[in-house]
Scaffold this active site. Structure first.
Site, short mmCIF file in Angstrom:
data_model
loop_
_atom_site.label_atom_id
_atom_site.label_comp_id
_atom_site.label_asym_id
_atom_site.label_seq_id
_atom_site.Cartn_x
_atom_site.Cartn_y
_atom_site.Cartn_z
N TYR A 83 1.44 -4.75 14.48
CA TYR A 83 1.40 -5.46 15.77
C TYR A 83 -0.03 -5.74 16.23
O TYR A 83 -0.26 -6.56 17.11
CB TYR A 83 2.13 -4.66 16.87
CG TYR A 83 3.63 -4.58 16.67
CD1 TYR A 83 4.26 -5.23 15.61
CD2 TYR A 83 4.43 -3.85 17.54
CE1 TYR A 83 5.62 -5.15 15.42
CE2 TYR A 83 5.79 -3.78 17.36
CZ TYR A 83 6.39 -4.42 16.29
OH TYR A 83 7.74 -4.34 16.11
N LYS A 141 7.65 4.38 4.53
CA LYS A 141 8.17 3.60 3.40
C LYS A 141 7.17 3.80 2.27
O LYS A 141 6.56 2.85 1.75
CB LYS A 141 8.29 2.12 3.84
CG LYS A 141 9.00 1.22 2.84
CD LYS A 141 10.50 1.48 2.75
CE LYS A 141 11.13 0.62 1.69
NZ LYS A 141 12.51 1.01 1.35
N ASP A 173 14.52 3.19 5.70
CA ASP A 173 15.86 2.61 5.52
C ASP A 173 16.94 3.69 5.59
O ASP A 173 17.99 3.52 6.22
CB ASP A 173 15.95 1.80 4.21
CG ASP A 173 15.14 2.39 3.07
OD1 ASP A 173 14.48 3.42 3.28
OD2 ASP A 173 15.17 1.83 1.96
N ASP A 184 9.57 0.88 16.82
CA ASP A 184 10.14 -0.13 17.72
C ASP A 184 11.61 -0.36 17.37
O ASP A 184 12.51 -0.32 18.22
CB ASP A 184 9.34 -1.43 17.54
CG ASP A 184 9.62 -2.45 18.62
OD1 ASP A 184 10.36 -2.13 19.57
OD2 ASP A 184 9.09 -3.57 18.51
#
Ligand code: NAD
Length: 356
Positions: free
Chosen positions: A142, A191, A223, A247
Site C-alpha cells: 500500500y 506467503k 491462503d 486488510d
C-alpha cells in the site's frame, strides 16, 4: 489518572456513537477516580463543510498533542464528488501517518449470546470467538512505489511491496506483547513459499520468538489462514500479518461476529498514543435516527483504556458491562433477535454505562 483525549466524531452516525462512548468513559472515570478531558475536532465531511479541508492543521496538532484519540467515522454521499485531495478519508490516512500509527489491532469477538447473528453454523461459533488480528498498517504494497508503463506495446502495471527488518520487528513485538496479555498463542501469517518479503518476515518473527519462549508460536500461509478462519476460527488467539493480508483477513474475520456494529479497533504508535475507532463507516442510511449500534465504539474506548492508559481493570469493566447488557437481552436493531428487547443508540449507551 488525568488524560487528555482528542475526540473526532466525524460524519453520519459518528457523533451519535461517539457520544455513547464518552458517556461510558465518564462513568468509568467517576467509578475508578480518573479524570478524562475531551477536545472535539472536526474531521471528514463536516470539516470540509466548515473549514474547506478534511482536517485542519490545528486539528492535527490537537491529535498529536493528546494522550489518545477517539474517532467515530468519516464520509458520506454528500462528499463523494469532492476532489481526491480533500476527500473525507484523506484525513484518516493523514492522522495515521502523522501519528505514526503502524500497528492496527482488530479484536474479533463473537459474544456467545449473538451466535445466531453469525453466518457460520452454531457448532463452529457456538462457543464464542475471541481472536485478535495484528495488522501492519504503514508498510508493504500500500505504500510501495507504483507505476504503469508501456512495455512492448502494452501497458504493464507494477506495485512494489517493500518491507524492512525494522518494520517487521516493531509489528512483531506488538504481536508478541499482545499474545503475552492474552492466550500466549501467536500465528504469523505470510506467503513465504512465494514472496521474498514473507521470507524476511518469517526470519524476523522466528528471531523474536526466541525472546518470547512463553508464547506458542506458529507460521501459517495466508491462503490456509483464509480457510481456517471459516473452518475452525476458535483455534486462533493472536494473528499477525502484513498490511494487505491483514486488510483482507480482518474483513473476513469481521463477518464471524454477525454485525459490523460490534467491532472495535486500535491503531497504535511506538509510544502510548493511539487512535481508537469502530471498524464500520458513517452509515448514512441510519444517521440521525438514534438507531446505530454504539458497542463497537464503546469497545474501542475500552481498548484505549487497556492499550494507551494501561487501565486493564477499567477496560474489563466496560467489556463485562457490554456482556451483561447483552445477557439481559438488550439489542440494537442490527443485532435484534427474537424475544430480545430493542434499545436505541442512546439507550444502549445508558444501559452499558449503568452497569459500570
Ligand atoms: P458502513 O460501515 O458505513 O455501513 C455498512 C452497513 O452497515 C450499512 O447498512 C449501515 O447502516 C450498517 N452499519 C454500519 N455501522 C453500523 C452501526 N454502528 N450500527 C448499525 N448498523 C451499522 O459502510 P458504507 O455504507 O460502505 O460506507 C458509508 C460511508 O462511510 C462511506 O462514505 C465510506 O467511505 C465511509 N467509511 C468510513 C470509514 C471510517 O471512517 N473509518 C470506514 C468505512 C467506510
Amino acid at each position: 489518572m488525568e488524560k487528555k483525549i482528542t475526540v473526532l466524531p466525524g460524519d453520519g452516525i459518528g457523533p451519535e456513537i461517539v457520544a455513547e462512548a464518552v458517556k461510558v468513559m465518564d462513568r468509568v472515570a467517576a467509578r475508578f477516580g480518573h479524570h478524562f478531558s475531551y477536545t472535539y475536532v472536526d474531521i471528514g465531511g463536516c470539516s470540509i463543510d466548515r473549514h474547506g479541508v478534511p482536517i485542519t492543521e490545528e486539528g492535527m496538532a490537537l491529535c498529536k498533542g493528546a494522550d489518545s484519540v477517539l474517532l467515530g467515522a468519516v464520509g458520506g454521499p454528500k462528499w463523494d464528488s469532492c476532489p481526491a485531495e480533500i476527500r473525507p478519508e484523506k484525513a484518516l490516512l493523514a492522522v495515521r501517518k502523522e501519528l505514526g500509527l503502524f500497528a492496527n489491532l482488530r479484536p474479533t469477538r463473537l459474544f456467545p449470546q449473538l451466535a445466531s447473528a453469525s453466518p457460520l453454523k452454531q457448532e463452529i461459533v457456538g462457543q464464542g470467538i475471541d481472536l485478535m488480528i495484528v495488522r501492519e498498517l504503514t508498510g508493504g504494497v500500500y505504500f510501495g512505489a507504483r507505476k504503469t508503463e508501456e512495455v512492448n506495446g502494452e501497458l504493464v502495471a507494477t506495485d512494489l511491496m517493500p518491507y524492512s527488518e525494522h518494520e517487521i520487528e516493531r509489528i512483531g513485538r506488538v504481536a508478541f506483547e499482545t499474545a503475552m496479555k492474552r492466550g500466549k498463542k501467536l500465528a504469523s501469517v505470510d506467503k513465504a513459499n512465494v514472496l521474498e518479503t514473507s521470507r524476511l518476515w518469517r526470519k524476523t518473527m522466528h528471531r523474536l520468538a526466541e525472546e518470547y519462549p512463553e508464547v506458542e508460536y506458529s507460521d501459517i500461509l495466508v491462503d490456509n489462514t483464509a480457510m481456517q478462519l471459516i473452518k475452525n476460527p476458535v483455534q486462533f488467539d493472536v494473528l499477525v500479518t502484513e498490511n494487505m493480508f491483514g486488510d483482507i483477513l480482518s474483513d473476513e474475520a469481521s463477518m464471524l461476529t454477525g454485525s459490523i456494529g460490534m467491532m472495535p479497533s486500535a491503531s497504535l504508535s511506538s509510544g502510548t498514543l493511539g487512535m481508537y475507532e469502530p471498524i464500520h463507516g458513517s452509515a448514512p442510511d441510519i444517521a440521525g435516527q438514534n438507531r446505530a449500534n454504539p458497542i463497537g465504539t464503546i469497545l474501542s474506548a475500552a481498548m484505549m483504556l487497556r492499550y494507551s492508559f494501561d487501565l486493564a481493570q477499567e477496560a474489563d469493566a466496560i467489556e463485562e458491562a457490554v456482556n451483561r447488557v447483552l445477557n439481559e437481552g438488550w439489542r440494537t436493531g442490527d443485532i435484534m433477535q427474537e424475544g430480545c428487547k430493542k434499545a436505541s443508540c442512546s439507550e444502549m449507551g445508558d444501559l452499558i454505562a449503568g452497569k459500570i
